[in-house]
Write a protein that holds these residues in place. Sequence first.
Motif, PDB file in Angstrom:
ATOM      1  N   ILE A 105       0.875  -1.179   0.000  1.00  0.00           N
ATOM      2  CA  ILE A 105       0.000   0.000   0.000  1.00  0.00           C
ATOM      3  C   ILE A 105       0.905   1.219   0.000  1.00  0.00           C
ATOM      4  O   ILE A 105       1.637   1.476   0.956  1.00  0.00           O
ATOM      5  N   THR A 106       0.878   1.960  -1.094  1.00  0.00           N
ATOM      6  CA  THR A 106       1.766   3.100  -1.273  1.00  0.00           C
ATOM      7  C   THR A 106       1.032   4.387  -0.946  1.00  0.00           C
ATOM      8  O   THR A 106      -0.062   4.633  -1.479  1.00  0.00           O
ATOM      9  N   PRO A 107       1.580   5.220  -0.076  1.00  0.00           N
ATOM     10  CA  PRO A 107       0.914   6.488   0.236  1.00  0.00           C
ATOM     11  C   PRO A 107       0.987   7.462  -0.932  1.00  0.00           C
ATOM     12  O   PRO A 107       2.044   7.644  -1.551  1.00  0.00           O
ATOM     13  N   GLY A 108      -0.144   8.078  -1.233  1.00  0.00           N
ATOM     14  CA  GLY A 108      -0.197   9.121  -2.248  1.00  0.00           C
ATOM     15  C   GLY A 108       0.088  10.471  -1.611  1.00  0.00           C
ATOM     16  O   GLY A 108      -0.561  10.861  -0.635  1.00  0.00           O
ATOM     17  N   LEU A 158       5.971  15.225   6.377  1.00  0.00           N
ATOM     18  CA  LEU A 158       5.003  14.136   6.221  1.00  0.00           C
ATOM     19  C   LEU A 158       5.694  12.892   5.668  1.00  0.00           C
ATOM     20  O   LEU A 158       5.547  11.784   6.208  1.00  0.00           O
ATOM     21  N   CYS A 159       6.462  13.071   4.596  1.00  0.00           N
ATOM     22  CA  CYS A 159       7.147  11.935   3.983  1.00  0.00           C
ATOM     23  C   CYS A 159       8.193  11.340   4.923  1.00  0.00           C
ATOM     24  O   CYS A 159       8.338  10.115   5.017  1.00  0.00           O
ATOM     25  N   LEU A 183       8.466   7.481   6.119  1.00  0.00           N
ATOM     26  CA  LEU A 183       9.670   6.671   5.912  1.00  0.00           C
ATOM     27  C   LEU A 183      10.202   6.135   7.232  1.00  0.00           C
ATOM     28  O   LEU A 183      10.698   5.010   7.306  1.00  0.00           O
ATOM     29  N   GLY A 184      10.081   6.940   8.276  1.00  0.00           N
ATOM     30  CA  GLY A 184      10.522   6.510   9.594  1.00  0.00           C
ATOM     31  C   GLY A 184       9.686   5.379  10.164  1.00  0.00           C
ATOM     32  O   GLY A 184      10.129   4.666  11.072  1.00  0.00           O
ATOM     33  N   GLU A 195       8.165   2.215   2.299  1.00  0.00           N
ATOM     34  CA  GLU A 195       9.259   2.017   1.343  1.00  0.00           C
ATOM     35  C   GLU A 195       8.975   2.621  -0.030  1.00  0.00           C
ATOM     36  O   GLU A 195       9.873   2.664  -0.875  1.00  0.00           O
ATOM     37  N   THR A 196       7.749   3.065  -0.271  1.00  0.00           N
ATOM     38  CA  THR A 196       7.384   3.633  -1.571  1.00  0.00           C
ATOM     39  C   THR A 196       6.566   4.905  -1.361  1.00  0.00           C
ATOM     40  O   THR A 196       5.776   4.997  -0.421  1.00  0.00           O
ATOM     41  N   LEU A 197       6.760   5.867  -2.239  1.00  0.00           N
ATOM     42  CA  LEU A 197       6.007   7.113  -2.210  1.00  0.00           C
ATOM     43  C   LEU A 197       5.513   7.413  -3.623  1.00  0.00           C
ATOM     44  O   LEU A 197       6.267   7.284  -4.591  1.00  0.00           O
ATOM     45  N   HIS A 198       4.254   7.844  -3.726  1.00  0.00           N
ATOM     46  CA  HIS A 198       3.667   8.191  -5.023  1.00  0.00           C
ATOM     47  C   HIS A 198       3.246   9.658  -4.961  1.00  0.00           C
ATOM     48  O   HIS A 198       2.387  10.033  -4.162  1.00  0.00           O
ATOM     49  N   PHE A 199       3.853  10.488  -5.804  1.00  0.00           N
ATOM     50  CA  PHE A 199       3.604  11.928  -5.760  1.00  0.00           C
ATOM     51  C   PHE A 199       2.608  12.345  -6.845  1.00  0.00           C
ATOM     52  O   PHE A 199       2.776  11.998  -8.022  1.00  0.00           O
ATOM     53  N   TYR A 200       1.594  13.101  -6.423  1.00  0.00           N
ATOM     54  CA  TYR A 200       0.665  13.722  -7.359  1.00  0.00           C
ATOM     55  C   TYR A 200       1.278  15.056  -7.795  1.00  0.00           C
ATOM     56  O   TYR A 200       1.239  16.043  -7.052  1.00  0.00           O
ATOM     57  N   THR A 201       1.843  15.085  -8.989  1.00  0.00           N
ATOM     58  CA  THR A 201       2.642  16.249  -9.392  1.00  0.00           C
ATOM     59  C   THR A 201       1.817  17.399  -9.950  1.00  0.00           C
ATOM     60  O   THR A 201       2.297  18.533  -9.987  1.00  0.00           O
TER      61      THR A 201
END
Length: 286
Positions: A192-195, A244-245, A249-250, A254-260
């Motif tokens: 589950i990757t956070p947006g 926030l990121c 990560l802390g 392990e994955t981050l998805h950025f809404y650019t």
Amino acid sequence: MPAALSFETFPPKSLHASFDLWDTVHTLAPLNPRFVSVTYGAGGSTQSLTQEAAQTLRKTAPIPVAAHLTCTGQSKTDVLATAKRYYAAGITDIVALRGDGANGGAFEPAEDGFANSIELVTALSRAGPFNIRVGAYPDGHPDAASQRQNVDWLKAKIDAGACEAITQFFFEPDSFLRFRDACADAGITAPITPGILPVANWASTRRFAERCGTPVPAYIANAFDRAEREDRAALFALTHCADLCDSLLGEGVETLHFYTLNRPELTLKVCRALGLVTPTAALHVA
């Protein structure tokens, strides 16, 4: 190990917007993302533009491309035909979503269309060897009667063939972490990757949050309002997003998805602040 990154873009509606998309993808490409995705517009309003943009990027961009596909405004036959065109173009990553209704209204299936995202994922998993990603909602989906129902719906999408979930954006790390724990308790083992939505414009971000049911904590709203009054909105947006990121990560994310939003500068600054820009990449994005 550094976090693995991915980025969302939207299809251009003009020549100028085409340059923005191109600039976004090539600015962020040196960060070695897992993929860049191309969205559908509200109500499926950019279906043809999405298909064209995704296929063009597949040919020209040095990044794997994921195309959005929704149930909105198309029959089952049309949706699967689009999926086959993606596959023929070398696009095997699909972000499968139910989609919203046209003009901000309630979702209504098209004639002979998929009724929901579970049906869509099931059909795609049978149609070909796609990597299917789906949406997830840490603060709850507007149509879910409870958070338990929200989590159960995600589990059904994973069981139907999705390999990963990408969440709606949120403002506090605990929103994601509570949701991740609830998903684990429900037996969801897929990633589950956070947006992540870097806030380039606070007013429009707040309106968007209200439309999609993402709660805005009062202290965060007050902080953004104050930062704008004091002419330090850009600095605060960077600090808030990086914090926030970093918190995620802390906690083992392990994955981050950025809404650019096709504006790569703030996303790039956040990645730099997190130390996710490698020395080699820095030479290309300096």
